[in-house]
Design a protein around this motif. Structure first.
Motif, PDB file in Angstrom:
ATOM      1  N   SER A   1     -41.963 -18.700   9.415  1.00 12.88           N
ATOM      2  CA  SER A   1     -43.077 -19.636   9.552  1.00 12.88           C
ATOM      3  C   SER A   1     -42.679 -21.090   9.320  1.00 12.88           C
ATOM      4  O   SER A   1     -43.500 -21.894   8.909  1.00 12.88           O
ATOM      5  CB  SER A   1     -44.180 -19.251   8.564  1.00 12.88           C
ATOM      6  N   LEU A   2     -41.403 -21.455   9.537  1.00 11.59           N
ATOM      7  CA  LEU A   2     -40.961 -22.817   9.263  1.00 11.59           C
ATOM      8  C   LEU A   2     -40.384 -23.487  10.498  1.00 11.59           C
ATOM      9  O   LEU A   2     -39.502 -22.944  11.171  1.00 11.59           O
ATOM     10  CB  LEU A   2     -39.903 -22.816   8.153  1.00 11.59           C
ATOM     11  N   SER A   3     -40.889 -24.684  10.816  1.00 13.17           N
ATOM     12  CA  SER A   3     -40.259 -25.579  11.783  1.00 13.17           C
ATOM     13  C   SER A   3     -39.700 -26.773  11.017  1.00 13.17           C
ATOM     14  O   SER A   3     -40.249 -27.175   9.994  1.00 13.17           O
ATOM     15  CB  SER A   3     -41.269 -26.062  12.836  1.00 13.17           C
ATOM     16  N   ILE A   4     -38.625 -27.333  11.533  1.00  9.67           N
ATOM     17  CA  ILE A   4     -37.961 -28.467  10.880  1.00  9.67           C
ATOM     18  C   ILE A   4     -37.878 -29.602  11.881  1.00  9.67           C
ATOM     19  O   ILE A   4     -37.311 -29.439  12.967  1.00  9.67           O
ATOM     20  CB  ILE A   4     -36.551 -28.081  10.397  1.00  9.67           C
ATOM     21  N   ILE A   5     -38.477 -30.748  11.534  1.00  4.34           N
ATOM     22  CA  ILE A   5     -38.460 -31.918  12.407  1.00  4.34           C
ATOM     23  C   ILE A   5     -37.573 -32.980  11.771  1.00  4.34           C
ATOM     24  O   ILE A   5     -37.812 -33.402  10.639  1.00  4.34           O
ATOM     25  CB  ILE A   5     -39.876 -32.468  12.639  1.00  4.34           C
ATOM     26  N   ILE A   6     -36.543 -33.410  12.505  1.00  2.00           N
ATOM     27  CA  ILE A   6     -35.576 -34.393  12.018  1.00  2.00           C
ATOM     28  C   ILE A   6     -35.698 -35.653  12.863  1.00  2.00           C
ATOM     29  O   ILE A   6     -35.610 -35.602  14.093  1.00  2.00           O
ATOM     30  CB  ILE A   6     -34.138 -33.847  12.103  1.00  2.00           C
TER      31      ILE A   6
ATOM     32  N   LEU B   1     -27.837 -30.875  10.121  1.00  2.00           N
ATOM     33  CA  LEU B   1     -28.090 -29.678  10.919  1.00  2.00           C
ATOM     34  C   LEU B   1     -27.421 -28.446  10.315  1.00  2.00           C
ATOM     35  O   LEU B   1     -28.000 -27.355  10.314  1.00  2.00           O
ATOM     36  CB  LEU B   1     -27.595 -29.895  12.351  1.00  2.00           C
ATOM     37  N   GLU B   2     -26.219 -28.612   9.804  1.00  2.00           N
ATOM     38  CA  GLU B   2     -25.532 -27.488   9.174  1.00  2.00           C
ATOM     39  C   GLU B   2     -26.325 -26.957   7.981  1.00  2.00           C
ATOM     40  O   GLU B   2     -26.385 -25.749   7.743  1.00  2.00           O
ATOM     41  CB  GLU B   2     -24.144 -27.918   8.721  1.00  2.00           C
ATOM     42  N   SER B   3     -26.975 -27.883   7.252  1.00  2.00           N
ATOM     43  CA  SER B   3     -27.698 -27.468   6.045  1.00  2.00           C
ATOM     44  C   SER B   3     -28.965 -26.681   6.357  1.00  2.00           C
ATOM     45  O   SER B   3     -29.486 -25.980   5.484  1.00  2.00           O
ATOM     46  CB  SER B   3     -28.046 -28.703   5.197  1.00  2.00           C
ATOM     47  N   VAL B   4     -29.489 -26.805   7.600  1.00  2.00           N
ATOM     48  CA  VAL B   4     -30.705 -26.066   7.967  1.00  2.00           C
ATOM     49  C   VAL B   4     -30.435 -24.987   9.005  1.00  2.00           C
ATOM     50  O   VAL B   4     -31.378 -24.392   9.532  1.00  2.00           O
ATOM     51  CB  VAL B   4     -31.809 -27.031   8.475  1.00  2.00           C
ATOM     52  N   ALA B   5     -29.167 -24.719   9.291  1.00  2.00           N
ATOM     53  CA  ALA B   5     -28.836 -23.691  10.273  1.00  2.00           C
ATOM     54  C   ALA B   5     -29.417 -22.345   9.841  1.00  2.00           C
ATOM     55  O   ALA B   5     -29.267 -21.923   8.692  1.00  2.00           O
ATOM     56  CB  ALA B   5     -27.320 -23.587  10.417  1.00  2.00           C
TER      57      ALA B   5
ATOM     58  N   VAL C   1     -30.349 -30.300   3.062  1.00  2.00           N
ATOM     59  CA  VAL C   1     -31.048 -29.207   2.397  1.00  2.00           C
ATOM     60  C   VAL C   1     -30.028 -28.357   1.656  1.00  2.00           C
ATOM     61  O   VAL C   1     -29.062 -27.869   2.250  1.00  2.00           O
ATOM     62  CB  VAL C   1     -31.819 -28.365   3.431  1.00  2.00           C
ATOM     63  N   THR C   2     -30.226 -28.178   0.360  1.00  2.00           N
ATOM     64  CA  THR C   2     -29.345 -27.330  -0.428  1.00  2.00           C
ATOM     65  C   THR C   2     -29.844 -25.890  -0.392  1.00  2.00           C
ATOM     66  O   THR C   2     -31.018 -25.639  -0.095  1.00  2.00           O
ATOM     67  CB  THR C   2     -29.287 -27.802  -1.887  1.00  2.00           C
ATOM     68  N   PRO C   3     -28.977 -24.912  -0.718  1.00  2.00           N
ATOM     69  CA  PRO C   3     -29.452 -23.519  -0.791  1.00  2.00           C
ATOM     70  C   PRO C   3     -30.605 -23.351  -1.779  1.00  2.00           C
ATOM     71  O   PRO C   3     -31.530 -22.567  -1.528  1.00  2.00           O
ATOM     72  CB  PRO C   3     -28.205 -22.751  -1.246  1.00  2.00           C
ATOM     73  N   GLU C   4     -30.557 -24.096  -2.876  1.00  2.00           N
ATOM     74  CA  GLU C   4     -31.620 -24.010  -3.868  1.00  2.00           C
ATOM     75  C   GLU C   4     -32.949 -24.550  -3.321  1.00  2.00           C
ATOM     76  O   GLU C   4     -34.014 -23.997  -3.591  1.00  2.00           O
ATOM     77  CB  GLU C   4     -31.224 -24.773  -5.132  1.00  2.00           C
ATOM     78  N   PHE C   5     -32.876 -25.639  -2.535  1.00  2.00           N
ATOM     79  CA  PHE C   5     -34.080 -26.203  -1.923  1.00  2.00           C
ATOM     80  C   PHE C   5     -34.649 -25.237  -0.889  1.00  2.00           C
ATOM     81  O   PHE C   5     -35.863 -25.048  -0.793  1.00  2.00           O
ATOM     82  CB  PHE C   5     -33.749 -27.556  -1.297  1.00  2.00           C
ATOM     83  N   ARG C   6     -33.774 -24.618  -0.110  1.00  2.00           N
ATOM     84  CA  ARG C   6     -34.221 -23.618   0.864  1.00  2.00           C
ATOM     85  C   ARG C   6     -34.991 -22.495   0.168  1.00  2.00           C
ATOM     86  O   ARG C   6     -36.073 -22.089   0.612  1.00  2.00           O
ATOM     87  CB  ARG C   6     -33.024 -23.038   1.625  1.00  2.00           C
ATOM     88  N   LYS C   7     -34.419 -21.982  -0.911  1.00  2.00           N
ATOM     89  CA  LYS C   7     -35.063 -20.886  -1.627  1.00  2.00           C
ATOM     90  C   LYS C   7     -36.411 -21.323  -2.197  1.00  2.00           C
ATOM     91  O   LYS C   7     -37.396 -20.571  -2.133  1.00  2.00           O
ATOM     92  CB  LYS C   7     -34.151 -20.409  -2.759  1.00  2.00           C
ATOM     93  N   ALA C   8     -36.458 -22.552  -2.722  1.00  2.00           N
ATOM     94  CA  ALA C   8     -37.707 -23.054  -3.290  1.00  2.00           C
ATOM     95  C   ALA C   8     -38.787 -23.183  -2.215  1.00  2.00           C
ATOM     96  O   ALA C   8     -39.968 -22.901  -2.467  1.00  2.00           O
ATOM     97  CB  ALA C   8     -37.468 -24.398  -3.967  1.00  2.00           C
ATOM     98  N   ILE C   9     -38.411 -23.603  -1.006  1.00  2.00           N
ATOM     99  CA  ILE C   9     -39.370 -23.710   0.093  1.00  2.00           C
ATOM    100  C   ILE C   9     -39.888 -22.323   0.472  1.00  2.00           C
ATOM    101  O   ILE C   9     -41.096 -22.114   0.669  1.00  2.00           O
ATOM    102  CB  ILE C   9     -38.735 -24.392   1.317  1.00  2.00           C
ATOM    103  N   GLU C  10     -38.980 -21.365   0.594  1.00  2.00           N
ATOM    104  CA  GLU C  10     -39.380 -20.010   0.951  1.00  2.00           C
ATOM    105  C   GLU C  10     -40.408 -19.459  -0.043  1.00  2.00           C
ATOM    106  O   GLU C  10     -41.430 -18.881   0.350  1.00  2.00           O
ATOM    107  CB  GLU C  10     -38.152 -19.105   0.994  1.00  2.00           C
ATOM    108  N   LEU C  11     -40.143 -19.660  -1.320  1.00  2.00           N
ATOM    109  CA  LEU C  11     -41.067 -19.170  -2.351  1.00  2.00           C
ATOM    110  C   LEU C  11     -42.408 -19.894  -2.286  1.00  2.00           C
ATOM    111  O   LEU C  11     -43.470 -19.272  -2.438  1.00  2.00           O
ATOM    112  CB  LEU C  11     -40.434 -19.344  -3.733  1.00  2.00           C
TER     113      LEU C  11
END
Length: 276
Positions: free
Chosen positions: A4-9, A22-26, A88-98
């Motif tokens: 359910s996530l779109s990313i606009i850069i 881009l690598e950080s949000v792949a 985007v760090t792995p920790e930020f990704r996980k926090a967004i998912e939660l």
């Protein structure tokens, strides 16, 4: 991958920064790049990474984000906004998912904060971490308005939450000369914005720090010696001196930025007061 996530850069001549972003949000969601007429291969980099690319002239951050919401057809319910110099760090990704998984129906979006990076140095004290911006919105439930050189939340249909794990912001990745040139331009927008607004008591006493800061800026800008006071506040009271020469350079540059804003506010007042 969260379904359910779109990313606009947002980009403009970001060939150096965009690959890292881009690598950080792949694999993290549907990626959209809104470019403002780059001539350095930015759009090709985005397409090669699998992003959908749109081109639209840049007027202001709030307007550009709203244009993207209205014209780029995000495929997901939730939309994360990034700039090319952000990671985007792995920790930020996980926090967004939660945050998304646990969001109530009434949640319209989330404020996010960043780590201001100068090389490998996190300017935690110099940049007064954490600072909050609305960066995640539920499709159709929120938009933006311009505020100085940046943006803030506009229409919000619901409540706003917080993702407290930060992302990384490499605002100085292109060097000090580019940073100074950008902030010389930003100071025009800040001067106009601060002169146009009076003190809002509702914002001044808001629980939201971003709203309080917006209300304080027009007041602080009128204090005699404010640029020097801004430097001293950042460098001494907030502890920027503990972050080495990077901290000194950043705090001094922000004092210079406030000097530019005040000078341009004075010029605008003189222009408006001139007869005829």
């Amino acid at each position: 991958m969260p379904a359910s996530l779109s990313i606009i850069i947002l980009t403009q001549n970001e060939a150096d920064n965009l690959p890292r972003c881009l690598e950080s949000v792949a694999g993290f969601g549907d990626i959209i790049v809104v470019d403002s007429g780059s001539t350095d291969g930015t759009q090709e980099i985005a397409r090669n990474a699998g992003a959908r690319v749109y081109e639209h002239p840049f007027a202001a951050f709030g307007q550009q984000r709203n244009w993207a919401l209205e014209n780029c057809e995000p495929k997901r319910e939730w939309i994360l906004f990034l700039d090319a110099d952000e990671v985007v760090t792995p920790e930020f990704r996980k926090a967004i998912e939660l945050a998304i998984q646990n969001a109530a129906d009434s949640t319209a979006g989330f404020y996010c904060c960043w780590k201001m990076m100068l090389g490998s140095r996190w300017l935690r004290r110099s940049d007064s971490f954490p600072k909050w911006q609305l960066r995640i919105v539920r499709r159709g439930r929120a938009d933006f308005i311009d505020s100085g050189h940046g943006q803030k939340e506009g229409r919000v249909g619901g409540e706003l939450g917080y993702v407290r794990e930060p992302y990384l912001h490499y605002a100085l990745s292109k060097g000090w000369e580019v940073w100074w040139a950008k902030h010389n331009q930003y100071s025009d927008e800040e001067a106009t914005d601060r002169l146009s607004r009076g003190a809002s008591l509702a914002e001044l006493f808001s629980k939201d720090s971003s709203r309080r800061n917006r209300a304080l800026k027009p007041i602080l800008s009128r204090i005699p010696g404010w640029p020097v006071l801004r430097f001293l506040h950042m460098y001494l009271l907030k502890g920027g001196f503990m972050e080495g020469r990077e901290g000194f350079a950043y705090c001094a540059s922000m004092g210079w930025y406030e000097h530019l804003i005040r000078a341009k506010m004075r010029g605008l007042r003189q222009r408006d007061a001139a007869p005829g």
